[in-house]
Scaffold this motif. Structure first.
Motif, short mmCIF file in Angstrom:
data_model
loop_
_atom_site.label_atom_id
_atom_site.label_comp_id
_atom_site.label_asym_id
_atom_site.label_seq_id
_atom_site.Cartn_x
_atom_site.Cartn_y
_atom_site.Cartn_z
N ASP A 141 8.58 2.92 7.36
CA ASP A 141 8.17 3.37 6.03
C ASP A 141 6.98 4.32 6.14
O ASP A 141 6.43 4.54 7.20
CB ASP A 141 7.86 2.18 5.10
N ARG A 142 6.59 4.88 5.04
CA ARG A 142 5.52 5.87 5.02
C ARG A 142 4.16 5.26 4.71
O ARG A 142 3.18 5.98 4.56
CB ARG A 142 5.84 6.95 4.00
N SER A 143 4.09 3.96 4.59
CA SER A 143 2.82 3.31 4.29
C SER A 143 1.82 3.58 5.40
O SER A 143 2.16 3.65 6.57
CB SER A 143 3.00 1.79 4.14
N GLU A 144 0.58 3.72 5.01
CA GLU A 144 -0.49 3.94 5.96
C GLU A 144 -1.27 2.65 6.16
O GLU A 144 -1.72 2.02 5.21
CB GLU A 144 -1.42 5.03 5.43
N ASP B 92 -0.59 2.84 0.02
CA ASP B 92 0.61 3.63 -0.22
C ASP B 92 0.64 4.03 -1.70
O ASP B 92 -0.20 3.62 -2.49
CB ASP B 92 1.85 2.80 0.13
N TRP B 93 1.61 4.81 -2.04
CA TRP B 93 1.87 5.18 -3.43
C TRP B 93 3.30 4.79 -3.78
O TRP B 93 4.21 4.93 -2.97
CB TRP B 93 1.73 6.70 -3.62
N ARG C 262 -0.95 3.34 -7.23
CA ARG C 262 -1.55 3.13 -5.92
C ARG C 262 -1.33 1.68 -5.49
O ARG C 262 -1.59 0.75 -6.27
CB ARG C 262 -3.06 3.42 -5.97
N LEU C 263 -0.83 1.49 -4.29
CA LEU C 263 -0.59 0.16 -3.74
C LEU C 263 -1.55 -0.11 -2.60
O LEU C 263 -1.75 0.75 -1.74
CB LEU C 263 0.84 0.04 -3.22
#
Length: 106
Positions: A21-24, A42-43, A48-49
Motif C-alpha cells: 500500500d501507499r501508507s507511509e 496516509d490519506w 487524514r489517517l
C-alpha cells in the motif's frame, strides 16, 4: 532505549519491504521525554489517517508498552533480547488486570 529503537526499526523495515500500500510509516524517537512510536500516516480522499502501531515510554525505570498492535507483541521481542519481564509493564492493560500477567504491575 537502544533495544526499543532496534525492535521498532526492525518492524518498520519489515513493513516497508512487505507492504504494497501507499501508507507511509514513521518512527518517532523522543529521547528527551522517553517516548517511542511506530505509526502510519496516509490519506483517504480528503481525510487524514494516522494509526499508531506501537507506543512505548520509559517511566520509573520500566518499559511501559502503551499501545501494541503487532502480531507477536513488542514485549515478546524485548524478552527475546534479554529484557526481564519485571522491567516491562503492559500499560495497555487496565491496572487491576496487570497483576494476572507475568509482567510488572507498574
Amino acid at each position: 532505549m537502544y533495544l526499543i529503537k532496534q525492535v521498532l526499526t526492525e518492524y518498520d523495515n519489515l513493513s516497508r519491504q512487505s507492504s504494497h500500500d501507499r501508507s507511509e510509516t514513521c518512527l518517532v524517537f523522543d529521547e528527551t521525554h522517553d517516548h517511542y512510536l511506530w505509526l502510519t500516516v496516509d490519506w483517504q480522499g480528503s481525510k487524514r489517517l494516522k494509526d499508531t502501531h506501537v507506543h512505548i515510554r520509559l517511566k520509573n525505570e520500566k518499559i511501559y508498552i502503551e499501545e501494541d498492535w503487532t502480531e507477536e507483541g513488542i514485549a515478546t521481542e524485548l524478552i527475546r533480547l534479554g529484557v526481564p519481564t519485571s522491567d516491562i509493564v503492559l500499560a495497555f492493560q487496565p491496572p487491576d488486570v496487570r497483576q494476572f500477567t507475568e509482567f510488572a504491575i507498574a
